[in-house]
Design a protein around this motif. Sequence first.
Motif, PDB file in Angstrom:
ATOM      1  N   TYR A 186     -12.277   0.819  -6.825  1.00 31.47           N
ATOM      2  CA  TYR A 186     -11.352  -0.197  -7.325  1.00 31.47           C
ATOM      3  C   TYR A 186     -11.255  -0.027  -8.832  1.00 31.47           C
TER       4      TYR A 186
ATOM      5  N   LEU B  65      -5.304   6.078   0.641  1.00 32.36           N
ATOM      6  CA  LEU B  65      -4.642   4.792   0.751  1.00 32.36           C
ATOM      7  C   LEU B  65      -4.844   4.062  -0.571  1.00 32.36           C
ATOM      8  N   ASN B  66      -3.761   3.702  -1.246  1.00 32.44           N
ATOM      9  CA  ASN B  66      -3.825   2.936  -2.490  1.00 32.44           C
ATOM     10  C   ASN B  66      -3.201   1.572  -2.244  1.00 32.44           C
ATOM     11  N   ALA B  67      -3.960   0.517  -2.535  1.00 34.39           N
ATOM     12  CA  ALA B  67      -3.495  -0.856  -2.331  1.00 34.39           C
ATOM     13  C   ALA B  67      -3.450  -1.575  -3.667  1.00 34.39           C
ATOM     14  N   ASP B  68      -2.333  -2.236  -3.954  1.00 32.00           N
ATOM     15  CA  ASP B  68      -2.200  -3.012  -5.181  1.00 32.00           C
ATOM     16  C   ASP B  68      -2.841  -4.384  -5.002  1.00 32.00           C
TER      17      ASP B  68
ATOM     18  N   VAL C  18      -6.134  -1.519  -8.592  1.00 29.48           N
ATOM     19  CA  VAL C  18      -5.725  -0.670  -7.475  1.00 29.48           C
ATOM     20  C   VAL C  18      -6.968  -0.265  -6.684  1.00 29.48           C
TER      21      VAL C  18
ATOM     22  N   SER D  14      -8.456   2.202  -4.021  1.00 30.07           N
ATOM     23  CA  SER D  14      -8.191   3.524  -3.441  1.00 30.07           C
ATOM     24  C   SER D  14      -9.223   3.789  -2.356  1.00 30.07           C
TER      25      SER D  14
ATOM     26  N   ARG E 163      -5.035  -6.581   5.203  1.00 33.52           N
ATOM     27  CA  ARG E 163      -4.281  -5.502   5.859  1.00 33.52           C
ATOM     28  C   ARG E 163      -5.226  -4.814   6.822  1.00 33.52           C
TER      29      ARG E 163
ATOM     30  N   VAL F 179       0.832  -1.207   0.000  1.00 30.92           N
ATOM     31  CA  VAL F 179       0.000   0.000   0.000  1.00 30.92           C
ATOM     32  C   VAL F 179       0.864   1.253   0.000  1.00 30.92           C
ATOM     33  N   ASP F 180       0.278   2.341  -0.486  1.00 35.17           N
ATOM     34  CA  ASP F 180       0.809   3.695  -0.340  1.00 35.17           C
ATOM     35  C   ASP F 180      -0.225   4.464   0.464  1.00 35.17           C
ATOM     36  N   LEU F 181       0.229   5.270   1.416  1.00 36.34           N
ATOM     37  CA  LEU F 181      -0.673   6.071   2.236  1.00 36.34           C
ATOM     38  C   LEU F 181      -0.094   7.470   2.354  1.00 36.34           C
TER      39      LEU F 181
END
Length: 143
Positions: A107, A41-44, A111, A113, A90, A30-32
């Motif tokens: 989604y 929050l972006n999760a692959d 990704v 978001s 997560r 993730v990127d937060l």
Amino acid sequence: MAMSFDPFSELDRLTGNLLQFRPGPKFMPVDLYREGDQYILNADLPGVDPGSVDVDVDGQLLTIRAQRTAAAHEGAKWLTQERPNGTYLRQFSLGEGVASEKISATYDNGVLSVVIPVSEKAKPRKIEINAAQTPDDQKTITV
């Protein structure tokens, strides 16, 4: 031509391969970041069916779950199978400064978001300063 060997990158590669095939929930990168009055929050989750993605808030705990299933290939003889299948999970502690009732998620192209707004009470605000009265400004009242 001389080649260099980096033992740390080799160790990272080996442990990454081992962790990929461990039982239980898989790792979800993730990127937060914060942008204005919201956290993003972006999760692959590549190859995950959007119907299997679940975002849940329970008190101050944000939970993201997803399921990636393997494609069924009857009679196939696998040469290599490196794409992990199974459950992804997560969890994030939100804290008191977010408006959990206004969280939204989309989604798109693998990704997920999640937009987490900052609550009104946690936003910075300007405090007005009143000038104190000096003794000359006070009026005398005679009784």
